[in-house]
Scaffold this motif. Structure first.
Motif, PDB file in Angstrom:
ATOM      1  N   VAL A  36      69.715  20.502 -41.066  1.00 55.60           N
ATOM      2  CA  VAL A  36      70.761  21.567 -41.010  1.00 55.60           C
ATOM      3  C   VAL A  36      71.219  21.914 -42.155  1.00 55.60           C
ATOM      4  O   VAL A  36      71.675  23.469 -42.533  1.00 55.60           O
ATOM      5  N   CYS A  37      71.233  21.075 -43.221  1.00 54.36           N
ATOM      6  CA  CYS A  37      71.810  21.272 -44.466  1.00 54.36           C
ATOM      7  C   CYS A  37      70.980  22.370 -45.237  1.00 54.36           C
ATOM      8  O   CYS A  37      71.176  23.185 -45.792  1.00 54.36           O
ATOM      9  N   MET A  38      69.695  22.142 -45.094  1.00 51.51           N
ATOM     10  CA  MET A  38      68.474  23.122 -45.888  1.00 51.51           C
ATOM     11  C   MET A  38      68.824  24.315 -45.070  1.00 51.51           C
ATOM     12  O   MET A  38      68.321  25.227 -45.556  1.00 51.51           O
ATOM     13  N   SER A  85      74.098  10.337 -44.544  1.00 52.07           N
ATOM     14  CA  SER A  85      74.298  11.038 -43.479  1.00 52.07           C
ATOM     15  C   SER A  85      75.624  11.776 -43.381  1.00 52.07           C
ATOM     16  O   SER A  85      75.834  13.208 -43.108  1.00 52.07           O
ATOM     17  N   ALA A  86      76.707  10.904 -43.797  1.00 56.32           N
ATOM     18  CA  ALA A  86      78.190  11.238 -43.860  1.00 56.32           C
ATOM     19  C   ALA A  86      78.156  12.392 -45.009  1.00 56.32           C
ATOM     20  O   ALA A  86      78.864  13.497 -44.916  1.00 56.32           O
ATOM     21  N   VAL A  87      77.424  12.436 -46.268  1.00 55.65           N
ATOM     22  CA  VAL A  87      77.496  13.284 -47.445  1.00 55.65           C
ATOM     23  C   VAL A  87      77.099  14.661 -46.539  1.00 55.65           C
ATOM     24  O   VAL A  87      77.460  15.742 -46.957  1.00 55.65           O
ATOM     25  N   LEU A  88      75.737  14.336 -46.162  1.00 61.11           N
ATOM     26  CA  LEU A  88      74.985  15.768 -45.782  1.00 61.11           C
ATOM     27  C   LEU A  88      75.935  16.349 -44.618  1.00 61.11           C
ATOM     28  O   LEU A  88      76.020  17.771 -44.480  1.00 61.11           O
ATOM     29  N   LEU A  90      79.433  16.471 -44.277  1.00 62.03           N
ATOM     30  CA  LEU A  90      80.400  16.818 -44.985  1.00 62.03           C
ATOM     31  C   LEU A  90      79.989  18.384 -45.916  1.00 62.03           C
ATOM     32  O   LEU A  90      80.672  19.598 -45.759  1.00 62.03           O
ATOM     33  N   ILE A  91      78.696  18.427 -46.343  1.00 63.80           N
ATOM     34  CA  ILE A  91      78.075  19.501 -47.110  1.00 63.80           C
ATOM     35  C   ILE A  91      77.897  20.574 -45.637  1.00 63.80           C
ATOM     36  O   ILE A  91      78.211  21.767 -46.030  1.00 63.80           O
ATOM     37  N   ASN A  92      77.270  20.107 -44.815  1.00 59.88           N
ATOM     38  CA  ASN A  92      77.237  21.030 -43.749  1.00 59.88           C
ATOM     39  C   ASN A  92      78.480  21.808 -43.349  1.00 59.88           C
ATOM     40  O   ASN A  92      78.485  22.955 -42.912  1.00 59.88           O
ATOM     41  N   GLY A  93      79.527  20.901 -43.015  1.00 63.64           N
ATOM     42  CA  GLY A  93      80.670  21.396 -42.629  1.00 63.64           C
ATOM     43  C   GLY A  93      81.276  22.071 -43.332  1.00 63.64           C
ATOM     44  O   GLY A  93      81.793  23.457 -43.062  1.00 63.64           O
ATOM     45  N   LEU A  94      81.364  21.919 -44.862  1.00 55.97           N
ATOM     46  CA  LEU A  94      81.743  23.064 -45.941  1.00 55.97           C
ATOM     47  C   LEU A  94      81.003  24.315 -45.798  1.00 55.97           C
ATOM     48  O   LEU A  94      81.503  25.299 -46.278  1.00 55.97           O
TER      49      LEU A  94
END
Length: 101
Positions: A36-38, A85-88, A90-94
């Motif tokens: 999702v992040c990518m 996973s939590a960092v990703l 957070l990045i996804n949410g932002l």
């Protein structure tokens, strides 16, 4: 005839079970978050970014499986999978929040 598995301590069995769950469940979570992040952040057309993210998610899953059995403890395996996973997440949410009209 008595099986050798019956002689293994319960703590060892639970540690192996925990590592297997970290590899399967945590690895899936990490791969999904990375995909999702990518898909959200890669500087290319959305369709290509999503396809690239999905293909690279298999590598993230593989690394998570290898990591969960390479660690000294099951807790370290869980931490090494859940923290990224939590960092990703957070990045996804932002990224989602910043791109929402």
């Amino acid at each position: 005839m008595k099986s050798k598995a019956a002689g293994l301590p319960l703590g060892y069995r639970l540690a192996v079970t925990s590592r297997c769950l970290a590899a399967l469940v945590g690895g899936y979570l990490l791969a999904a978050m990375a995909s999702v992040c990518m898909g959200l952040l890669l500087p290319m057309p959305k369709a290509e970014a999503v396809i690239t993210g999905m293909m690279l998610s298999f590598l993230f899953y593989l690394v998570a499986i290898l990591w969960s059995f390479a660690c000294r403890t099951a807790a370290q395996a869980w931490l090494g999978i859940l923290l990224p996973s939590a960092v990703l997440a957070l990045i996804n949410g932002l990224a989602y929040w910043m791109n929402t009209p």
